[in-house]
Design a protein around this motif. Structure first.
Motif, short mmCIF file in Angstrom:
data_model
loop_
_atom_site.label_atom_id
_atom_site.label_comp_id
_atom_site.label_asym_id
_atom_site.label_seq_id
_atom_site.Cartn_x
_atom_site.Cartn_y
_atom_site.Cartn_z
N MET A 142 0.84 -1.20 0.00
CA MET A 142 0.00 0.00 0.00
C MET A 142 0.88 1.26 0.00
N THR A 143 0.81 1.99 -1.09
CA THR A 143 1.61 3.22 -1.17
C THR A 143 0.73 4.41 -0.79
N ILE A 144 1.27 5.28 0.02
CA ILE A 144 0.54 6.51 0.34
C ILE A 144 0.92 7.56 -0.70
N LEU A 145 -0.07 8.03 -1.44
CA LEU A 145 0.20 8.96 -2.53
C LEU A 145 0.18 10.40 -2.02
N MET A 146 -0.74 10.66 -1.12
CA MET A 146 -0.90 12.02 -0.63
C MET A 146 -1.18 11.98 0.87
N GLU A 147 -0.64 12.98 1.56
CA GLU A 147 -0.83 13.02 3.01
C GLU A 147 -1.16 14.44 3.44
N ALA A 148 -2.13 14.56 4.32
CA ALA A 148 -2.38 15.85 4.97
C ALA A 148 -2.01 15.67 6.43
N GLU A 149 -1.27 16.62 6.96
CA GLU A 149 -0.87 16.52 8.36
C GLU A 149 -1.14 17.84 9.08
N GLY A 150 -1.99 17.78 10.06
CA GLY A 150 -2.26 18.97 10.88
C GLY A 150 -2.88 20.13 10.11
N LEU A 151 -3.62 19.82 9.04
CA LEU A 151 -4.16 20.90 8.20
C LEU A 151 -5.18 21.73 8.97
N THR A 152 -4.92 23.02 9.00
CA THR A 152 -5.81 23.95 9.69
C THR A 152 -6.04 25.14 8.78
N LYS A 153 -7.31 25.53 8.63
CA LYS A 153 -7.62 26.68 7.78
C LYS A 153 -8.76 27.46 8.41
N HIS A 154 -8.49 28.71 8.74
CA HIS A 154 -9.52 29.58 9.28
C HIS A 154 -9.79 30.72 8.32
N PHE A 155 -11.01 31.19 8.30
CA PHE A 155 -11.35 32.35 7.45
C PHE A 155 -11.84 33.48 8.33
N PRO A 156 -11.59 34.72 7.93
CA PRO A 156 -12.22 35.83 8.67
C PRO A 156 -13.73 35.77 8.46
N GLY A 157 -14.49 35.84 9.55
CA GLY A 157 -15.94 35.82 9.44
C GLY A 157 -16.48 37.21 9.16
N ARG A 158 -17.74 37.26 8.85
CA ARG A 158 -18.37 38.57 8.60
C ARG A 158 -18.76 39.21 9.92
N ARG A 159 -18.60 40.55 9.98
CA ARG A 159 -19.02 41.30 11.17
C ARG A 159 -20.21 42.15 10.82
N GLY A 160 -21.24 42.13 11.65
CA GLY A 160 -22.38 43.00 11.41
C GLY A 160 -22.04 44.44 11.80
N LEU A 161 -22.96 45.37 11.47
CA LEU A 161 -22.72 46.79 11.76
C LEU A 161 -22.55 47.05 13.26
N ILE A 162 -23.37 46.33 14.05
CA ILE A 162 -23.31 46.55 15.50
C ILE A 162 -21.95 46.13 16.03
N ASP A 163 -21.48 44.96 15.56
CA ASP A 163 -20.16 44.50 16.00
C ASP A 163 -19.07 45.48 15.59
N MET A 164 -19.23 46.03 14.38
CA MET A 164 -18.22 47.00 13.92
C MET A 164 -18.23 48.23 14.80
N ALA A 165 -19.46 48.71 15.12
CA ALA A 165 -19.58 49.91 15.95
C ALA A 165 -18.98 49.66 17.33
N ARG A 166 -19.16 48.43 17.81
CA ARG A 166 -18.61 48.09 19.13
C ARG A 166 -17.13 47.77 19.08
N ARG A 167 -16.61 47.76 17.89
CA ARG A 167 -15.21 47.36 17.65
C ARG A 167 -14.94 45.96 18.19
N ALA A 168 -15.94 45.12 18.03
CA ALA A 168 -15.75 43.73 18.45
C ALA A 168 -14.71 43.09 17.54
N PRO A 169 -13.93 42.16 18.06
CA PRO A 169 -12.94 41.52 17.19
C PRO A 169 -13.63 40.75 16.08
N ARG A 170 -12.95 40.69 14.96
CA ARG A 170 -13.51 39.97 13.82
C ARG A 170 -13.67 38.49 14.16
N PRO A 171 -14.84 37.91 13.91
CA PRO A 171 -14.98 36.49 14.21
C PRO A 171 -14.16 35.64 13.24
#
Ligand SMILES: Nc1ncnc2c1ncn2[C@@H]1O[C@H](COP(=O)(O)OP(=O)(O)O)[C@@H](O)[C@H]1O
Ligand code: SF4
Ligand SMILES: [Mg+2]
Length: 326
Positions: A1-30
């Motif tokens: 059995m040959t391993i052709l491809m490997e993913a190790e510890g893959l982590t991917k985060h995206f900046p979430g959307r902030r509503g107007l209220i969160d922006m006004a409160r300067r809440a951190p970006r989710p």
């Protein structure tokens, strides 16, 4: 059995959307925690299923595997080589060997280009055949996916959804890849057409000796098509095992709940964990510890305290549940 491809510890985060209220409160970006610490090996010649509900990170994983997304952390290795460390030429070689088929072939095909030109372009970028042989190779590719030869002169909008997916498959095959990552390739198609495309993929896989990563939320397709399956929940793989065995004796409570929702697939499935409760939490705020704990019928106090690792416990394949060994 040959391993052709490997993913190790893959982590991917995206900046979430902030509503107007969160922006006004300067809440951190989710932050959308799309993928967290994914470890996965893909064996040469296998069909590996990746299954999970909408939003659990399947497409993000697919995109990381084929190099369309750079992960925040972790590595993708192909034939032992780290994708992030590849030179331009090596990367071009990688993209030739690792191809993707998308859910919406229309969105991924250039609407202004004829099908023949789309295929010819893929052949030219990777220098697959001499210029004089391109037209003949385009004809061969169309025949492989059972489109008529005159399809070459037409544009994507002139085709049905199923035919467009055949074009997507032909484009992926044009460069003679080793692996195809198919991201919900039939989810947008009528049920009557799904079987034709699925069978075409299976036939081409066997004929060309391809390795196939088949991503879907449809358990029947996983059962029909794959030898191994990775079950994802909120950005993590929670169980990874041989398809037939995993369907017969799923070990993670989430897998059990998923399978129980399709009783004709798993008539004998019983267990002490009740059906899943409540809504799928948001990947903006996954629950602490085992992210499944608020919905799990057998959760204990420790379940919210630490994240269970995906490891072989008492069974024969890895599962990420603290109680799977008991
Ligand atoms: N480019 C992006 N920008 C922001 N959020 C994204 C992006 N791509 C995916 N997401 C989010 O990441 C999560 C996982 O998405 P996705 O990988 O598409 O899941 P799936 O394919 O399983 O439905 C979702 O919450 C989605 O909204
Ligand atoms: S770790 Fe606990 S909450 Fe998570 S699936 Fe296992 S039993 Fe359920
Ligand atoms: Mg998706």
């Amino acid at each position: 059995m040959t391993i052709l491809m490997e993913a190790e510890g893959l982590t991917k985060h995206f900046p979430g959307r902030r509503g107007l209220i969160d922006m006004a409160r300067r809440a951190p970006r989710p932050v959308v925690q799309a993928l967290t610490e994914i470890n996965l090996d893909i064996r040469a010649g296998e069909t590996l299923g990746i299954v999970g509900e909408s939003g659990c990170g399947k497409s993000t994983l697919a995109r990381c595997l084929v190099g369309l997304h750079a992960p925040d952390r972790g590595t993708v290795r192909f034939a032992g080589a780290d994708l992030a460390g590849m030179t331009g030429t090596e990367r071009l070689g990688f993209h030739r060997q690792v191809q993707m088929i998308f859910q919406d072939p229309y969105g991924s095909l250039n609407p202004l280009m004829s099908v023949g030109d789309t295929l010819a372009e893929a052949l030219a970028v990777h220098n697959i055949v001499p210029k004089a042989a391109i037209a003949a190779r385009v004809g061969e590719l169309l025949a492989m996916v059972r489109l008529p030869p005159d399809a070459a002169g037409r544009r994507p909008h002139e085709f049905s959804g199923g035919q467009r997916q055949r074009i997507g498959i032909a484009r992926a095959l044009a460069v003679e890849p080793k692996i195809i990552v198919a991201d919900e390739p039939v989810s947008a198609l009528d049920v009557s057409v799904q079987a034709q495309i699925v069978n075409l993929l299976l036939e081409l896989r066997a004929r060309l000796g391809l390795t196939l990563v088949f991503i879907t939320h449809d358990l029947r397709l996983v059962r029909h098509m794959t030898q191994r399956v990775a079950v994802m929940y909120l950005g993590r793989v929670v169980e990874l095992g041989p398809t037939a065995d995993l369907f017969a004796t799923p070990r993670h409570p989430y897998t059990r709940a998923l399978l129980r929702a399709v009783p004709q697939l798993t008539p004998g499935l019983r267990g002490r964990d009740a059906a899943v409760r409540g809504e799928l939490p948001s990947p903006l705020a996954p629950p602490p510890g085992c992210a499944f704990h608020p919905r799990c019928g057998i959760a204990e106090a420790g379940c919210s305290a630490s994240v269970p690792a995906l490891e072989v416990r008492s069974g024969a394949w890895p599962v990420a549940c603290l109680l799977a060994g008991s």
